[in-house]
Scaffold this motif. Structure first.
Motif, mmCIF file in Angstrom:
data_model
loop_
_atom_site.group_PDB
_atom_site.id
_atom_site.type_symbol
_atom_site.label_atom_id
_atom_site.label_comp_id
_atom_site.label_asym_id
_atom_site.label_seq_id
_atom_site.Cartn_x
_atom_site.Cartn_y
_atom_site.Cartn_z
ATOM 1 N N UNK A 111 5.397 5.201 3.680
ATOM 2 C CA UNK A 111 6.654 4.900 3.002
ATOM 3 C C UNK A 111 7.295 3.662 3.613
ATOM 4 N N UNK A 112 7.682 2.732 2.744
ATOM 5 C CA UNK A 112 8.534 1.608 3.141
ATOM 6 C C UNK A 112 9.866 1.779 2.434
ATOM 7 N N UNK A 113 10.957 1.525 3.177
ATOM 8 C CA UNK A 113 12.282 1.660 2.571
ATOM 9 C C UNK A 113 13.198 0.592 3.132
ATOM 10 N N UNK A 114 14.322 0.396 2.474
ATOM 11 C CA UNK A 114 15.264 -0.615 2.926
ATOM 12 C C UNK A 114 16.439 -0.710 1.983
ATOM 13 N N UNK A 115 17.247 -1.763 2.111
ATOM 14 C CA UNK A 115 18.373 -1.957 1.205
ATOM 15 C C UNK A 115 17.901 -2.057 -0.246
ATOM 16 N N UNK A 145 11.239 3.272 -6.124
ATOM 17 C CA UNK A 145 12.492 2.913 -6.783
ATOM 18 C C UNK A 145 13.060 1.726 -6.018
ATOM 19 N N UNK A 146 14.309 1.398 -6.215
ATOM 20 C CA UNK A 146 14.857 0.198 -5.594
ATOM 21 C C UNK A 146 15.220 0.385 -4.125
ATOM 22 N N UNK A 147 14.912 1.546 -3.566
ATOM 23 C CA UNK A 147 15.149 1.792 -2.140
ATOM 24 C C UNK A 147 13.871 2.049 -1.350
ATOM 25 N N UNK A 148 12.741 2.321 -2.060
ATOM 26 C CA UNK A 148 11.545 2.682 -1.306
ATOM 27 C C UNK A 148 10.297 2.506 -2.159
ATOM 28 N N UNK A 149 9.162 2.508 -1.497
ATOM 29 C CA UNK A 149 7.866 2.686 -2.133
ATOM 30 C C UNK A 149 7.046 3.597 -1.241
ATOM 31 N N UNK A 150 6.394 4.585 -1.859
ATOM 32 C CA UNK A 150 5.494 5.489 -1.141
ATOM 33 C C UNK A 150 4.106 5.349 -1.741
ATOM 34 N N UNK A 151 3.124 5.111 -0.874
ATOM 35 C CA UNK A 151 1.739 4.973 -1.324
ATOM 36 C C UNK A 151 0.871 5.971 -0.566
ATOM 37 N N UNK A 152 -0.269 6.259 -1.151
ATOM 38 C CA UNK A 152 -1.201 7.186 -0.518
ATOM 39 C C UNK A 152 -1.610 6.667 0.859
ATOM 40 N N UNK A 153 -1.649 7.562 1.829
ATOM 41 C CA UNK A 153 -2.088 7.169 3.172
ATOM 42 C C UNK A 153 -3.561 6.817 3.144
ATOM 43 N N UNK A 154 -3.910 5.674 3.749
ATOM 44 C CA UNK A 154 -5.298 5.236 3.840
ATOM 45 C C UNK A 154 -5.699 5.289 5.301
ATOM 46 N N UNK A 155 -6.668 6.119 5.615
ATOM 47 C CA UNK A 155 -7.139 6.246 6.993
ATOM 48 C C UNK A 155 -8.061 5.075 7.303
ATOM 49 N N UNK A 156 -7.680 4.193 8.210
ATOM 50 C CA UNK A 156 -8.476 2.985 8.445
ATOM 51 C C UNK A 156 -9.767 3.265 9.206
ATOM 52 N N UNK A 157 -10.745 2.405 8.974
ATOM 53 C CA UNK A 157 -12.008 2.453 9.695
ATOM 54 C C UNK A 157 -12.479 1.018 9.903
ATOM 55 N N UNK A 158 -13.383 0.782 10.828
ATOM 56 C CA UNK A 158 -13.875 -0.581 11.040
ATOM 57 C C UNK A 158 -14.588 -1.104 9.789
ATOM 58 N N UNK A 159 -14.358 -2.366 9.436
ATOM 59 C CA UNK A 159 -15.053 -2.940 8.286
ATOM 60 C C UNK A 159 -16.533 -3.142 8.589
ATOM 61 N N UNK A 160 -17.359 -2.889 7.606
ATOM 62 C CA UNK A 160 -18.792 -3.109 7.736
ATOM 63 C C UNK A 160 -19.231 -4.162 6.731
ATOM 64 N N UNK A 161 -20.438 -4.674 6.931
ATOM 65 C CA UNK A 161 -20.975 -5.649 5.988
ATOM 66 C C UNK A 161 -21.112 -5.039 4.597
ATOM 67 N N UNK A 162 -21.537 -3.780 4.531
ATOM 68 C CA UNK A 162 -21.690 -3.114 3.233
ATOM 69 C C UNK A 162 -20.334 -2.959 2.534
ATOM 70 N N UNK A 163 -19.302 -2.590 3.313
ATOM 71 C CA UNK A 163 -17.969 -2.457 2.728
ATOM 72 C C UNK A 163 -17.455 -3.804 2.236
ATOM 73 N N UNK A 164 -17.752 -4.880 2.985
ATOM 74 C CA UNK A 164 -17.327 -6.213 2.577
ATOM 75 C C UNK A 164 -17.994 -6.619 1.265
#
Length: 237
Positions: free
Chosen positions: A13-17, A43-62
């Motif tokens: 979640x990101x939020x602000x004025x 809405x005009x106060x926030x955005x919520x996006x699905x959590x993405x669990x990070x992993x190291x980038x691989x050549x195949x993913x690239x």
């Protein structure tokens, strides 16, 4: 901020004025489709996006990301610009739809930020004449702020976040991806070209497409980015 919803889903979640920035970002992410992180709410106060669990980038993913990006660009746009207010980071952008890319890129992307940075626009106006030499293509569905930090690697693929999405020239996304470096960039570009070959001379046009993100960085951060921007425009004169 990472949060857990009542149904157990993890979100970021990101939020602000109050600002149209959040709904603009949400519109862009939804428009980009499967390559982008899913939007849960905004809405005009926030955005919520699905959590993405990070992993190291691989050549195949690239390589998968290169193919996915080419497919996203190919989905196209009704015009250059978009039907929602534009933002890049916290800075507003003019998304008024246009039919001519050179004019759009000059007047709605580069020159407004050059002026905000307090720089003389004259050399940029001369350099931007080179935009007329860029092979004409239909508007592509671009991310618009595609530096490496806006690509999350997860599940064997690249996922886009923090969109400044609009109809633009597809070379712009690739030039920005190269600006600050990206893991396995050569693999990304090779896979992209397998799906959607770029017009001859595209590497020579990279400095032209980098004028916009560099000007934005001068406005936001000043310092060394000013030298990089002047170097890029000088190469085009």
């Amino acid at each position: 901020m990472r949060r857990t919803l009542g149904d157990g889903r993890e979100v970021f979640v990101k939020s602000g004025p109050v600002s149209p920035l959040f709904t603009s970002e949400a519109a862009g992410l939804r428009w980009l489709g499967p390559i982008a992180v899913p939007v849960i709410s905004a809405d005009e106060r926030h955005i919520a996006v699905e959590w993405v669990e990070p992993e190291p980038p691989t050549a195949a993913a690239a390589e998968r990301f290169g193919r996915d990006l080419a497919a996203t660009h190919a989905r196209g746009a009704p015009a250059f610009g978009a039907g929602w207010p534009g933002f890049i980071g916290p800075l507003p952008m003019d998304n008024t739809p246009a039919s001519d890319w050179p004019a759009f890129y000059a007047s709605q992307r580069v020159l407004p930020f050059v002026r905000q940075a307090g720089l003389d626009p004259a050399p940029f106006e001369r350099a931007l004449r080179r935009a007329h030499d860029v092979p004409a293509e239909p508007p592509a569905r671009i991310h618009g702020d595609l530096w490496n930090g806006n690509v999350l690697w997860s599940g064997g693929r690249g996922v886009l976040i923090d969109a400044a999405a609009h109809g633009g020239h597809r070379e712009t996304d690739l030039a920005m991806l190269a600006l600050f470096g990206a893991p396995h960039l050569d693999r990304i570009l090779a896979a992209y070209q397998e799906v959607s070959p770029l017009a001859d001379g595209w590497r020579d046009r990279v400095p032209l497409h980098q004028l916009h993100p560099l000007a934005v960085h001068v406005v936001l951060f000043g310092g060394g980015y000013r030298e990089s921007l002047i170097s890029a425009v000088t190469r085009l004169l």
